[in-house]
Scaffold this motif. Structure first.
Motif, mmCIF file in Angstrom:
data_model
loop_
_atom_site.group_PDB
_atom_site.id
_atom_site.type_symbol
_atom_site.label_atom_id
_atom_site.label_comp_id
_atom_site.label_asym_id
_atom_site.label_seq_id
_atom_site.Cartn_x
_atom_site.Cartn_y
_atom_site.Cartn_z
ATOM 1 N N UNK A 1 0.824 -1.210 0.000
ATOM 2 C CA UNK A 1 0.000 0.000 0.000
ATOM 3 C C UNK A 1 0.857 1.259 0.000
ATOM 4 N N UNK A 2 1.876 1.298 0.873
ATOM 5 C CA UNK A 2 2.698 2.503 0.983
ATOM 6 C C UNK A 2 3.426 2.812 -0.310
ATOM 7 N N UNK A 3 3.975 1.779 -0.972
ATOM 8 C CA UNK A 3 4.761 1.988 -2.191
ATOM 9 C C UNK A 3 3.935 1.841 -3.460
ATOM 10 N N UNK A 4 2.609 1.691 -3.312
ATOM 11 C CA UNK A 4 1.683 1.644 -4.451
ATOM 12 C C UNK A 4 2.100 0.594 -5.487
ATOM 13 N N UNK B 1 12.411 -0.705 -1.970
ATOM 14 C CA UNK B 1 12.118 -0.073 -0.677
ATOM 15 C C UNK B 1 11.089 -0.905 0.083
ATOM 16 N N UNK B 2 10.058 -1.389 -0.631
ATOM 17 C CA UNK B 2 9.054 -2.251 0.009
ATOM 18 C C UNK B 2 9.704 -3.517 0.550
ATOM 19 N N UNK B 3 10.601 -4.118 -0.246
ATOM 20 C CA UNK B 3 11.283 -5.324 0.204
ATOM 21 C C UNK B 3 12.127 -5.076 1.441
ATOM 22 N N UNK B 4 12.770 -3.915 1.505
ATOM 23 C CA UNK B 4 13.573 -3.568 2.675
ATOM 24 C C UNK B 4 12.698 -3.415 3.913
ATOM 25 N N UNK B 5 11.514 -2.838 3.748
ATOM 26 C CA UNK B 5 10.609 -2.648 4.888
ATOM 27 C C UNK B 5 10.088 -3.983 5.411
#
Length: 502
Positions: free
Chosen positions: A146-149, A171-175
């Motif tokens: 959701x955050x990184x669309x 970035x999503x993968x890092x989170x």
């Protein structure tokens, strides 16, 4: 007095035989979030990788003071590298793996349907990521998507993502690792205007989740949630400034530089006279589709010799696919009405005939060169349109390669392996590789990614000078309006695979 989150005290940092830092000191306390700024090669990326545990450390000590608390909470954390697993880094080079569990991607793979099927989809890739188990698990798959669309990209193979889409995925993968520290190396490069506008909100939510952020970035792109700025110069931290006292205008680099027009004119005259063409590119109602997804639809585009175009549009608009049809990398060109250099695709011309007339740079191109090639070898390979030099070097060609390196102010890296130089210098090497054969068409896909202000200004001025001294045709892709050279006079804008007029 509570311990800091982590601290670096009086350490020397080396990578292979190169000393990166001497007597390095850097401390981050709980609640602090840092931006690292400085010229290209100043040590920003090296500092991030030092924190991530990538380099050899001698003398002094690095203290990960969060480590013991999280180790006690971890259910299965039973090795000495757990503290590094609590650190996520998003950097320039990706380390994606195929379904066959190899990293053997090749540049054209995304455009060949049979081979691209070996790549994970976005959803499959995200499911492979596991966090070190501890109580601070906040980032679920749903929250990261959701955050990184990434919703509309879940069924897309990662090899087919645009540069900006890849950045959002990583970035999503890092989170999803739910790290204590998130290290971001120039996270805004490759992102379109809208995503850059939203980046402050992205960082706000990441910080609100309890993650400490340290990012290398431009002085003009520091998110509001950052609390401190470290200025790096020549491998040292020269200043530490609270963010609310930081003035980016004080850190503008001297943009003045001189370009040797006579030397440049001589370099542009090292090849044989050009064959005159009526059309460099002529596309009629071009349509590209993968499975059920349309990537390009009804594209009509004519490029005449000597024209200079900007190709613009958001991430995922179809720009890279459009360029791949021109550059000979996409087999769907044969199913479309496309004329390149006055020859219709599919009438007997080879891919090498096409590539011999084009100088090409893209943001991810540096990842596909042999690791044992020096910068001079990489630039000389531009004569042969191969991703690396696979034949003996020719003295005359190597001399011209060195002259181009001098024109781009990177001659000091001539004998250094491409993989061992700063990312900005890697990109300038690939620009020299694109220029070396004096092609009829230059395709620059986000050529200023990772360059500092002086390098951007110098390159932009160099492009304008080349255009003034020659009849070269140019296609220039960027997400930053200020990067477009003055010689560019025409614009093609894409949105969702279609030409739009704004």
């Amino acid at each position: 007095m509570p311990l800091p989150l982590f601290s670096i005290n009086h350490v020397t940092v080396r990578n292979l035989n190169t000393t990166l830092f001497t007597n390095l000191n850097f401390t981050v306390n709980h609640g602090e979030h840092w931006a690292l700024i400085g010229e290209s090669g100043s040590g920003k990326s090296a500092l991030l990788q030092t924190i991530a545990g990538r380099f050899n450390i001698t003398g002094g000590i690095i203290g990960y003071h969060f480590f013991e608390d999280y180790l006690q909470q971890a259910a299965n954390a039973d090795n000495n590298n757990t503290h590094h697993k609590l650190i996520s880094i998003v950097e320039g080079k990706h380390h994606f793996r195929n379904l066959s569990n190899t990293t053997d991607f090749y540049y054209q793979q995304r455009y060949n349907s049979s081979d691209s099927e070996d790549a994970l989809t976005v959803e499959q890739y995200l499911y492979t990521i596991q966090a070190v188990p501890h109580k601070a698990i906040y980032w679920s798959l749903e929250k990261a998507i959701s955050l990184l669309k990434l919703d509309e990209l879940l069924d897309k193979q990662i090899i087919k993502l645009s540069n900006g889409e890849t950045k959002r995925l990583r970035i999503a993968g890092a989170l999803l690792k739910n790290p204590v520290l998130l290290l971001l190396d120039n996270p805004l490069t490759g992102l379109d205007i809208q995503t850059r506008k939203e980046f402050n909100l992205i960082i706000d939510e990441i910080i609100a989740s309890g993650i400490t952020v340290i990012m290398a970035t431009s002085p003009h792109e520091i998110p509001a949630s950052i609390t401190h700025v470290a200025v790096l110069r020549d491998g040292t931290i020269s200043q530490i400034i609270p963010k609310d006292e930081f003035n980016p205008e004080l850190f503008l680099q001297d943009a003045a530089d001189g370009i040797d027009n006579e030397n440049l004119k001589a370099l542009l005259n090292t090849s044989s006279p050009k064959t005159p063409f009526e059309f460099i590119v002529k596309m009629n109602s071009v349509h590209v589709k993968y499975s059920e997804k349309t990537i390009l639809d009804k594209i009509n585009w004519q490029i005449l010799p000597g024209e200079r175009w900007a190709l613009l549009g958001p991430n995922g608009a179809g720009k890279s696919t459009l360029l791949s049809l021109i550059n000979g990398d996409n087999p769907q060109a044969y199913a479309n009405d496309i004329v390149l250099f006055d020859k219709k695709r599919g009438t007997g011309e080879s891919i090498w005939d096409i590539k011999s007339k084009i100088g090409f740079v893209s943001p991810e191109l540096h990842q596909y060169f042999p690791t044992d090639n020096s910068c001079l070898q990489v630039i000389e390979s531009g004569y042969y349109d191969t991703l690396g030099l696979f034949r003996p070097s020719q003295k005359t060609k190597a001399e011209i390669a060195l002259r181009w390196m001098k024109a781009l102010e990177i001659e000091k890296y001539a004998r250094v392996l491409l993989k061992n130089i700063p990312a900005s210098a890697q990109r300038l090497c690939l620009l020299a590789r694109a220029l070396i054969k004096n092609p009829d068409l230059l395709i620059f896909d986000e050529p200023c990614q990772g360059l500092d202000e002086h390098q951007q200004h110098h390159f932009k001025k160099l492009v304008d000078t080349i255009c003034s001294l020659s009849n070269v045709t140019l296609i220039y892709v960027t997400h930053y309006q200020h990067e477009i050279p003055e010689s560019v006079t025409k614009v093609l804008r894409l949105k969702k695979g279609m030409v739009v007029n704004l």
